[in-house]
Design a protein around this motif. Structure first.
Motif, PDB file in Angstrom:
ATOM      1  N   ILE A   1       5.361   5.370  -4.441  1.00 39.85           N
ATOM      2  CA  ILE A   1       5.488   5.378  -2.501  1.00 39.85           C
ATOM      3  C   ILE A   1       7.018   4.559  -1.689  1.00 39.85           C
ATOM      4  O   ILE A   1       7.131   3.345  -2.115  1.00 39.85           O
ATOM      5  CB  ILE A   1       3.981   4.929  -2.027  1.00 39.85           C
ATOM      6  CG1 ILE A   1       2.968   5.478  -2.701  1.00 39.85           C
ATOM      7  CG2 ILE A   1       4.169   5.008  -0.783  1.00 39.85           C
ATOM      8  CD1 ILE A   1       1.605   5.303  -2.120  1.00 39.85           C
ATOM      9  N   ASP A   2       7.711   5.443  -1.836  1.00 39.33           N
ATOM     10  CA  ASP A   2       9.140   4.723  -1.250  1.00 39.33           C
ATOM     11  C   ASP A   2       9.062   5.030  -0.108  1.00 39.33           C
ATOM     12  O   ASP A   2       9.492   5.704   0.406  1.00 39.33           O
ATOM     13  CB  ASP A   2      10.062   5.313  -2.011  1.00 39.33           C
ATOM     14  CG  ASP A   2      11.372   5.059  -1.811  1.00 39.33           C
ATOM     15  OD1 ASP A   2      11.468   3.920  -2.036  1.00 39.33           O
ATOM     16  OD2 ASP A   2      12.850   5.960  -2.339  1.00 39.33           O
ATOM     17  N   ARG A   3       8.899   3.642   0.649  1.00 41.05           N
ATOM     18  CA  ARG A   3       9.384   3.546   2.189  1.00 41.05           C
ATOM     19  C   ARG A   3       9.035   4.545   2.953  1.00 41.05           C
ATOM     20  O   ARG A   3       9.027   5.171   3.961  1.00 41.05           O
ATOM     21  CB  ARG A   3      10.769   3.249   2.181  1.00 41.05           C
ATOM     22  CG  ARG A   3      11.550   2.987   1.133  1.00 41.05           C
ATOM     23  CD  ARG A   3      12.990   1.547   1.995  1.00 41.05           C
ATOM     24  NE  ARG A   3      12.448   1.170   3.176  1.00 41.05           N
ATOM     25  CZ  ARG A   3      13.705   1.349   3.735  1.00 41.05           C
ATOM     26  NH1 ARG A   3      14.979   0.718   3.292  1.00 41.05           N
ATOM     27  NH2 ARG A   3      13.533   0.270   5.364  1.00 41.05           N
ATOM     28  N   VAL A   4       7.641   4.939   3.164  1.00 38.79           N
ATOM     29  CA  VAL A   4       6.737   5.888   3.762  1.00 38.79           C
ATOM     30  C   VAL A   4       6.520   5.343   4.913  1.00 38.79           C
ATOM     31  O   VAL A   4       5.696   4.203   4.858  1.00 38.79           O
ATOM     32  CB  VAL A   4       5.674   6.838   2.971  1.00 38.79           C
ATOM     33  CG1 VAL A   4       4.522   7.517   3.471  1.00 38.79           C
ATOM     34  CG2 VAL A   4       6.023   7.906   1.578  1.00 38.79           C
ATOM     35  N   SER A   5       6.229   5.983   6.314  1.00 37.96           N
ATOM     36  CA  SER A   5       5.851   6.310   7.597  1.00 37.96           C
ATOM     37  C   SER A   5       5.357   7.205   7.676  1.00 37.96           C
ATOM     38  O   SER A   5       5.060   8.209   7.628  1.00 37.96           O
ATOM     39  CB  SER A   5       6.690   5.896   8.442  1.00 37.96           C
ATOM     40  OG  SER A   5       8.011   4.589   7.912  1.00 37.96           O
ATOM     41  N   LYS A   6       4.069   6.784   9.119  1.00 41.28           N
ATOM     42  CA  LYS A   6       3.225   8.119   9.414  1.00 41.28           C
ATOM     43  C   LYS A   6       3.059   8.022  10.610  1.00 41.28           C
ATOM     44  O   LYS A   6       1.799   6.512  10.988  1.00 41.28           O
ATOM     45  CB  LYS A   6       1.683   8.613   8.411  1.00 41.28           C
ATOM     46  CG  LYS A   6       1.117   9.969   8.449  1.00 41.28           C
ATOM     47  CD  LYS A   6       1.696  11.189   8.822  1.00 41.28           C
ATOM     48  CE  LYS A   6       1.668  12.502   9.275  1.00 41.28           C
ATOM     49  NZ  LYS A   6       1.732  13.372   9.224  1.00 41.28           N
TER      50      LYS A   6
ATOM     51  N   THR B   1      -2.407   6.445   3.374  1.00 39.30           N
ATOM     52  CA  THR B   1      -1.411   6.882   2.467  1.00 39.30           C
ATOM     53  C   THR B   1      -2.559   7.756   1.470  1.00 39.30           C
ATOM     54  O   THR B   1      -1.192   8.375   1.022  1.00 39.30           O
ATOM     55  CB  THR B   1      -1.245   5.091   2.049  1.00 39.30           C
ATOM     56  OG1 THR B   1      -1.315   4.555   3.490  1.00 39.30           O
ATOM     57  CG2 THR B   1      -0.328   5.118   1.090  1.00 39.30           C
ATOM     58  N   LEU B   2      -3.469   7.344   1.197  1.00 38.33           N
ATOM     59  CA  LEU B   2      -3.149   7.783  -0.093  1.00 38.33           C
ATOM     60  C   LEU B   2      -3.409   9.836   0.224  1.00 38.33           C
ATOM     61  O   LEU B   2      -3.477  10.509  -0.774  1.00 38.33           O
ATOM     62  CB  LEU B   2      -5.730   7.914   0.144  1.00 38.33           C
ATOM     63  CG  LEU B   2      -6.136   8.618  -1.627  1.00 38.33           C
ATOM     64  CD1 LEU B   2      -5.915   7.683  -2.472  1.00 38.33           C
ATOM     65  CD2 LEU B   2      -7.087   8.305  -1.500  1.00 38.33           C
ATOM     66  N   ARG B   3      -4.148  10.595   1.755  1.00 38.41           N
ATOM     67  CA  ARG B   3      -4.012  10.504   2.037  1.00 38.41           C
ATOM     68  C   ARG B   3      -2.510  12.238   2.045  1.00 38.41           C
ATOM     69  O   ARG B   3      -2.784  13.036   1.461  1.00 38.41           O
ATOM     70  CB  ARG B   3      -4.703  11.689   3.949  1.00 38.41           C
ATOM     71  CG  ARG B   3      -5.981  11.680   3.094  1.00 38.41           C
ATOM     72  CD  ARG B   3      -7.277  11.120   4.452  1.00 38.41           C
ATOM     73  NE  ARG B   3      -6.825  13.157   5.096  1.00 38.41           N
ATOM     74  CZ  ARG B   3      -7.303  14.003   5.165  1.00 38.41           C
ATOM     75  NH1 ARG B   3      -8.919  13.505   3.563  1.00 38.41           N
ATOM     76  NH2 ARG B   3      -7.133  15.508   5.067  1.00 38.41           N
ATOM     77  N   MET B   4      -1.675  10.918   2.013  1.00 30.19           N
ATOM     78  CA  MET B   4       0.227  11.691   1.657  1.00 30.19           C
ATOM     79  C   MET B   4       0.202  11.250  -0.046  1.00 30.19           C
ATOM     80  O   MET B   4       0.697  12.353   0.715  1.00 30.19           O
ATOM     81  CB  MET B   4       0.942  10.827   2.942  1.00 30.19           C
ATOM     82  CG  MET B   4       0.843  11.159   3.753  1.00 30.19           C
ATOM     83  SD  MET B   4       2.153  10.166   4.351  1.00 30.19           S
ATOM     84  CE  MET B   4       1.408   8.139   4.530  1.00 30.19           C
ATOM     85  N   VAL B   5      -0.586  10.698  -0.575  1.00 31.74           N
ATOM     86  CA  VAL B   5      -0.392  11.375  -1.991  1.00 31.74           C
ATOM     87  C   VAL B   5      -1.027  12.977  -2.683  1.00 31.74           C
ATOM     88  O   VAL B   5      -0.305  13.316  -3.155  1.00 31.74           O
ATOM     89  CB  VAL B   5      -0.710   9.707  -2.825  1.00 31.74           C
ATOM     90  CG1 VAL B   5      -0.567  10.421  -4.092  1.00 31.74           C
ATOM     91  CG2 VAL B   5      -0.213   8.541  -1.978  1.00 31.74           C
ATOM     92  N   GLY B   6      -2.081  12.185  -2.029  1.00 31.71           N
ATOM     93  CA  GLY B   6      -2.718  14.051  -1.854  1.00 31.71           C
ATOM     94  C   GLY B   6      -2.180  14.991  -1.492  1.00 31.71           C
ATOM     95  O   GLY B   6      -2.585  16.127  -1.789  1.00 31.71           O
TER      96      GLY B   6
ATOM     97  N   ALA C   1       8.307   9.655   7.174  1.00 38.20           N
ATOM     98  CA  ALA C   1       9.329   9.624   6.533  1.00 38.20           C
ATOM     99  C   ALA C   1       9.541   8.818   4.910  1.00 38.20           C
ATOM    100  O   ALA C   1       8.206   8.743   4.725  1.00 38.20           O
ATOM    101  CB  ALA C   1      10.506   8.036   7.293  1.00 38.20           C
ATOM    102  N   GLY C   2      10.568   8.783   4.078  1.00 40.04           N
ATOM    103  CA  GLY C   2      10.279   8.091   3.103  1.00 40.04           C
ATOM    104  C   GLY C   2       9.622   9.014   2.336  1.00 40.04           C
ATOM    105  O   GLY C   2       9.734  11.007   2.775  1.00 40.04           O
TER     106      GLY C   2
END
Lengths: 358, 289
Positions: free
Chosen positions: A12-17, A51-56, A63-64
Motif C-alpha cells: 500500500i504505497d502512500r495511499v490517501s482517501k 484501507t481494506l476496501r481500497m485493497v479489495g 492518491a497513491g
C-alpha cells in the motif's frame, strides 16, 4: 490448493482517501510480505476498513497506489483483482446453498463441473464443513457461516485474503476458537492476509505483524511482541494492552512521579531531568510488603481468575498491578517498577529505553 | 391469550390461574369487537352473494323468498359483458408489465443511489393518490385530446399506469434496500460484473417484493374504473366501467353477479400473494429511510 498459489506481497504505497469531506486514510504506507498475516488494528474511524476496501477494489484511492505482486491494481474493479474478502456480516447469499455459495466464483469462470465439485469439496474439508454442503446459510450457526465465507474466499485461490472484522458477530468463546482456526488455515494455505480488527487481543494472538492505525495513518508496524513491549507512540501504548501512565522525571535506577514519589525502576537512566511521560505495564509493577519500594496502599482488589488486579494509591497517582494469587492482601504495599517505557511528546525515547528485565 | 398459551406450554409447571372478572370482561369485549368487524367486512359480501341468486327479496325477510339463476344467465348471455371481461384481462397484464419496466429501474436507483431530491421524488409519487382522482383524470384528458390518445388502447394503459406507480416503486425500493450491499460486493469480489450481480443476486433476493408489487399493480389496473371510463369510452369498456352501465340499466341483481365475477381474480391473486404479504414483505414497503 496451496501448491498452485504462490504467495504474493501487498504494497500500500502512500495511499490517501477522503470520504464525505473527511480524510479517512492519510498518506498511508504499508507492506505485507508474501504469506504473512497482517492485522490492521485501531479504534473505529481510524481508517482500517477503508484501507481494506481500497485493497479489495470497493473504493478508489484518491492518491497513491496499491500493488499486489508488484502489479498496480489501484484502478481495477473488484472482480478483476486477485483478492478475496470475508465480510463482517459474512455476506452469504441466502438464496443459495453452501455449495452454491462456495462454487459461485468457480461457476462464473466456467470451469468443468467435475473440477468445481472437487475444489469446493476440498475447501469445505479445509474448513470442516463438508456435511453442510447442501444446507442453506440460515440453517447453520454463526461460526459455521463464518467458515463458509472463508471457504468462499479461499476457493478462488486469491493472492491476497482480506478479512473485515470477521469475528465481531460471534460470541466471546467462539471468537477465540474461530480466530485460531483462521490462523491455522491461513498458515496451512500460506496465503498473504490482511485482517482488520479493533480487538487488540485478537490482533496480538494471530498476527505475524500488526499495523496500529490512528487518524488514517500507521502509528506502528511491528510484530506482536515488539508492539507490546516497545510501543512506539503514546497512542499505541495506551491502545494495546493496559498501561499505567505518569508524568515525571527519570533518574538513575528510579522514576519520580507526581507528588514527588520516588519509585525504584530497573534499568532507568537519568536523561536531562526534563519531565517526560512514563508508561508501566501492570505486570511490570512489583508488589511486596517489604523492601525499598515506594509506599502504596491498596484501594481495590479485583480477582481475575489466574491472577489478581490491585488498584493502589501511589502518592497522588493510581497504579494498577497484575499480581499472582500468592501476593498477600495487606493494605500497605511497597511498589517497584521492573520496567518502564518513556515518551517525550508522545513518541518513544529509545535513548532512555531500559534494557528489558525479563 | 397469554394465559391460555402458558397453560398449554407448561401444563405441569403451574396451574392455570382463575380468570378474574376483569379479564373475562376484556376478553368478551374483544369477541364483540371481532364479531362487529366480521359483520362490517363479510356482511356486504354475503348480502351481495345472496342478492345474485335472488328473485324476490321483500324487505323484512331475512332471506330471499324466491331463488333464481336468471341473472347469471343474462350476464353471461350479454355479449358486451363478455367482451369487457376479455378486455380487462388484456389491459391488466400489459399495464403491469409496462409499470414494472418503468418503475423497477427507478426503484433500484432510489434504493442504491443517493441523488439530490431523492426523498422528494420518492414522496411525490404519492401525489397521484393524494388528489381526488377524477380531478387528475380530467386534466389528463385535456392533454390526451391534444395527443389524440382519447379512446385509444395506449391512452387507457397510461391512465391505469398512474395508479400502479406508487406500489411498483415503493415496494421494490424497500425490497432492494433490504438486501445488504455487502451481498452484491461479495459477488463482485467473486468475479461477477455489475449486470451479472443484479441478475444472480439482487433480483432473486428482491423477487418476492417485486412479485407482491406486480400483483397489486395487476389488481389496481384490473379494478380501475374512473380513468378508464373517461379515456376509454366508447371503444374500451372494461369490467369495472361496465359496472356503471350495469348499475344504471339493469336490475341490481345483475350488478351483484358482475361484482362477484370482478372479485374472483382479486381473491385468487391475493391468496397467491398472501404468503409474501404475511411474510412482512408488504410491510417493508413503508420502512424506507
Amino acid at each position: 490448493m496451496s501448491e498452485s498459489t504462490t504467495p504474493a506481497g501487498l504494497l500500500i504505497d502512500r495511499v490517501s482517501k477522503d470520504l464525505a469531506g473527511r480524510t479517512i486514510v492519510d498518506d498511508m504506507q504499508l507492506e505485507v510480505r508474501a504469506g504473512e498475516l497482517t492485522c490492521l488494528l485501531g479504534p473505529s474511524g481510524c481508517g482500517k476498513t477503508t484501507t481494506l476496501r481500497m485493497v479489495g477494489g470497493f473504493l478508489q484511492p484518491d492518491a497513491g497506489a496499491i500493488l499486489i505482486d508488484g502489479v498496480d491494481v489501484s484502478r481495477l474493479a473488484p472482480e478483476k483483482r486477485p483478492t478475496a474478502m470475508v465480510f463482517q456480516n459474512y455476506a452469504l447469499w441466502p438464496h443459495m446453498s453452501v455449495f452454491k455459495n462456495v462454487s459461485f466464483g468457480l461457476r462464473l469462470r466456467r470451469l468443468p463441473r467435475r473440477e468445481i465439485r472437487d475444489r469446493v469439496e476440498q475447501v469445505l474439508e479445509l474448513v470442516g464443513l463438508t456435511h453442510h454442503m447442501n444446507s442453506f446459510p440460515a440453517q447453520i450457526s454463526g461460526g459455521e457461516q463464518q467458515r463458509v465465507a472463508l471457504a468462499r474466499a479461499l476457493v478462488l485461490e486469491p493472492k491476497v485474503l482480506l478479512l473485515d472484522e470477521p469475528l465481531s458477530n460471534l460470541d466471546a468463546k467462539l471468537r477465540v476458537r474461530v480466530r485460531e482456526d483462521i490462523r491455522e488455515i491461513q498458515q496451512r494455505v500460506g496465503i498473504t492476509t490482511v485482517f482488520v480488527t479493533h480487538d487488540q487481543d485478537e490482533a496480538l494472538s494471530i498476527s505475524d505483524r500488526i499495523a496500529v492505525m490512528s487518524g488514517g495513518r500507521v502509528e506502528q508496524y511491528a510484530d506482536p511482541t515488539t508492539l507490546y513491549r516497545e510501543p512506539a507512540t503514546h497512542f499505541v501504548a495506551s491502545f494495546v494492552g493496559a498501561m499505567n501512565f505518569y508524568t515525571g522525571t527519570v533518574a538513575d535506577g528510579a522514576v519520580e512521579i507526581a507528588g514527588g514519589v520516588r519509585v525504584p525502576c530497573e534499568g532507568a537512566r537519568r536523561n536531562g531531568g526534563a519531565p517526560v511521560e512514563i508508561g508501566v505495564r501492570p505486570e511490570d509493577v512489583m508488589v511486596s510488603t517489604a523492601g525499598d519500594g515506594a509506599e502504596a496502599h491498596v484501594l481495590r482488589e479485583i480477582p481475575r481468575g489466574h491472577y489478581k488486579e490491585l488498584v493502589m494509591q501511589l502518592g497522588e497517582a493510581e497504579v494498577r498491578a497484575f499480581v499472582g494469587p500468592e501476593v498477600s492482601t495487606s493494605e500497605r504495599q511497597r511498589v517497584r517498577f521492573a520496567r518502564a517505557v518513556v515518551y517525550a511528546e508522545g513518541v518513544l525515547r529509545p535513548s532512555t529505553e531500559p534494557a528489558p528485565l525479563r | 391469550m397469554s394465559v391460555v398459551e402458558q397453560a398449554a406450554v407448561l401444563p405441569a409447571a403451574r396451574p392455570r390461574p382463575r380468570p378474574t372478572a376483569r379479564s373475562v370482561a376484556l376478553r368478551s369485549l374483544g369477541v364483540v369487537f371481532v364479531l362487529a368487524l366480521l359483520v362490517f367486512m363479510v356482511g356486504p359480501i354475503l348480502w351481495l352473494a345472496l342478492r345474485a341468486f335472488s328473485n324476490v327479496w321483500p324487505y323484512p325477510r331475512f332471506l330471499p323468498s324466491d331463488w333464481t339463476m336468471k341473472w347469471w344467465h343474462s350476464v353471461f348471455a350479454d355479449k358486451s359483458l363478455g367482451h369487457s371481461i376479455k378486455l380487462s384481462f388484456e389491459f391488466a397484464p400489459v399495464v403491469t408489465v409496462a409499470s414494472a419496466v418503468i418503475c423497477l429501474p427507478a426503484a433500484y436507483a432510489f434504493s442504491r443511489f443517493n441523488f439530490p431530491g431523492r426523498r422528494f421524488l420518492l414522496v411525490s409519487l404519492f401525489a397521484t393518490n393524494a388528489f381526488p382522482k377524477i380531478g387528475l383524470y380530467i386534466s389528463m384528458a385535456g392533454v390526451f385530446y391534444t395527443f389524440n390518445l382519447m379512446g385509444t388502447f395506449l391512452g387507457v394503459v397510461i391512465v391505469q399506469l398512474i395508479g400502479t406507480v406508487v406500489f411498483m416503486t415503493w415496494i421494490p425500493t424497500a425490497a432492494f434496500s433490504s438486501i445488504p450491499r455487502s451481498l452484491e460486493e461479495a459477488a463482485r469480489d467473486a468475479g461477477a460484473g455489475p449486470l451479472r450481480v443484479f441478475f444472480r443476486i439482487t433480483f432473486p433476493l428482491a423477487a418476492p417484493g417485486i412479485f407482491v408489487a406486480m400483483i397489486l399493480s395487476f389488481l389496481a389496473s384490473f379494478d380501475e374504473a374512473q380513468g378508464t371510463f373517461l379515456v376509454g369510452i366508447p371503444n374500451y369498456i372494461t369490467m369495472p366501467t361496465e359496472m356503471y352501465t350495469l348499475v344504471l340499466n339493469y336490475p341490481e341483481q345483475a350488478a351483484a353477479v358482475f361484482s362477484i365475477l370482478l372479485a374472483i381474480p382479486s381473491v385468487i391473486l391475493m391468496s397467491l400473494a398472501r404468503k409474501h404479504v404475511m411474510g412482512g414483505r408488504l410491510a417493508e414497503g413503508f420502512q424506507i429511510r
